[in-house]
Structures are given as C-alpha cells and as structure tokens.
Scaffold this motif. Structure first.
Motif, short mmCIF file in Angstrom:
data_model
loop_
_atom_site.label_atom_id
_atom_site.label_comp_id
_atom_site.label_asym_id
_atom_site.label_seq_id
_atom_site.Cartn_x
_atom_site.Cartn_y
_atom_site.Cartn_z
N VAL A 10 66.89 5.37 1.19
CA VAL A 10 67.45 6.70 1.78
C VAL A 10 69.24 6.06 1.93
O VAL A 10 69.44 5.03 2.16
CB VAL A 10 67.28 6.66 3.25
CG1 VAL A 10 67.73 7.74 4.17
CG2 VAL A 10 65.60 6.80 3.31
N GLY A 14 72.04 9.08 5.71
CA GLY A 14 70.67 9.88 6.05
C GLY A 14 70.52 11.20 5.37
O GLY A 14 69.57 11.90 5.49
N THR A 15 71.35 11.59 4.42
CA THR A 15 71.29 12.72 3.96
C THR A 15 70.53 12.90 2.69
O THR A 15 70.03 13.87 2.31
CB THR A 15 72.67 13.44 3.88
OG1 THR A 15 73.31 12.73 2.64
CG2 THR A 15 73.60 13.54 4.88
N SER A 16 70.35 11.92 1.99
CA SER A 16 69.56 11.95 0.84
C SER A 16 68.67 10.76 0.55
O SER A 16 68.65 9.55 1.22
CB SER A 16 70.73 11.54 -0.33
OG SER A 16 71.75 12.54 -0.59
N VAL A 17 67.49 11.19 -0.22
CA VAL A 17 66.53 10.23 -0.56
C VAL A 17 66.25 10.10 -1.94
O VAL A 17 66.52 11.00 -2.90
CB VAL A 17 65.32 10.89 0.15
CG1 VAL A 17 64.05 9.69 -0.31
CG2 VAL A 17 65.24 10.73 1.72
N LYS A 36 67.04 12.35 -7.07
CA LYS A 36 67.82 12.40 -5.55
C LYS A 36 67.19 13.66 -4.96
O LYS A 36 67.35 14.75 -5.53
CB LYS A 36 69.24 12.67 -5.62
CG LYS A 36 70.22 12.49 -4.51
CD LYS A 36 71.63 12.71 -4.68
CE LYS A 36 72.24 12.76 -3.43
NZ LYS A 36 73.92 13.12 -3.90
N ASP A 38 67.12 15.96 -1.28
CA ASP A 38 67.72 16.15 0.11
C ASP A 38 66.77 15.73 1.22
O ASP A 38 65.60 16.07 1.19
CB ASP A 38 67.82 18.00 0.16
CG ASP A 38 68.66 18.12 1.47
OD1 ASP A 38 67.97 18.28 2.64
OD2 ASP A 38 69.73 18.39 1.56
N ALA A 39 67.19 15.20 2.29
CA ALA A 39 66.45 14.27 3.02
C ALA A 39 66.01 15.36 4.14
O ALA A 39 64.80 15.10 4.83
CB ALA A 39 67.30 13.29 3.83
#
Length: 93
Positions: A10, A14-17, A36, A38-39
C-alpha cells in the motif's frame, strides 16, 4: 491463466495498492504480473503497466518508487534479473 497474487504493498498515502504475482490480466485489464489499483474503488490504473516477464514475489513502495522482486528476467522490456525499481509515474505513450 488464474490470477495469483503473491505480494501486496500500500502506498504511504493510502491511495494506491500495488499487487504482484503470476497473472497476465487483472479485473479484465491486461497487466503482466504487477498492477496498481485505486485503494478505494479497486480500479486498475491503466497508466502503470511495467510488464514483468515472469512472476513477482515481493513488493515495497516508499512513496516515490516501487521495488519488485521475483523470478523475472526483464521488466518493461529491459533485461534485469530478479529485482527492479519502478517509477510510480504513468507510462508515457
């Protein structure tokens, strides 16, 4: 091919996984072994597609780069064995 995820990281904000594993598509989008998401929505980011030629087993992100480790011999068409540092910037067409 079955989607197998071996590693998840992550982004610090915290915006991307980031996911890595043994897959050639994820959620119907062509991505080769690293993607990639979107979280919040889980949507695949089409601009991040570095294309590893074999499995990704480990991922780490520091907010600037994404490090991937695995059984690959090239990433993005560049010969590099087992460890690569990727920019988080979108792929330029």
């Amino acid at each position: 091919m079955t989607t197998v995820v071996n590693a998840i990281a992550v982004s610090p904000d915290g915006t991307s996984v980031y996911v890595g594993g043994r897959f050639t598509d994820i959620s119907g989008e062509p991505h080769s072994r690293v993607a990639k998401l979107d979280a919040v929505t889980g949507a695949v980011d089409p601009t991040f597609n570095p294309y590893a030629d074999a499995s990704v087993e480990a991922l780490v992100t520091d907010g600037v780069s994404v490090w991937v480790g695995g059984g690959f011999g090239s990433v993005g068409g560049i010969a590099i064995d087992h460890l690569a540092k990727l920019d988080k910037r979108p792929v330029e067409e």
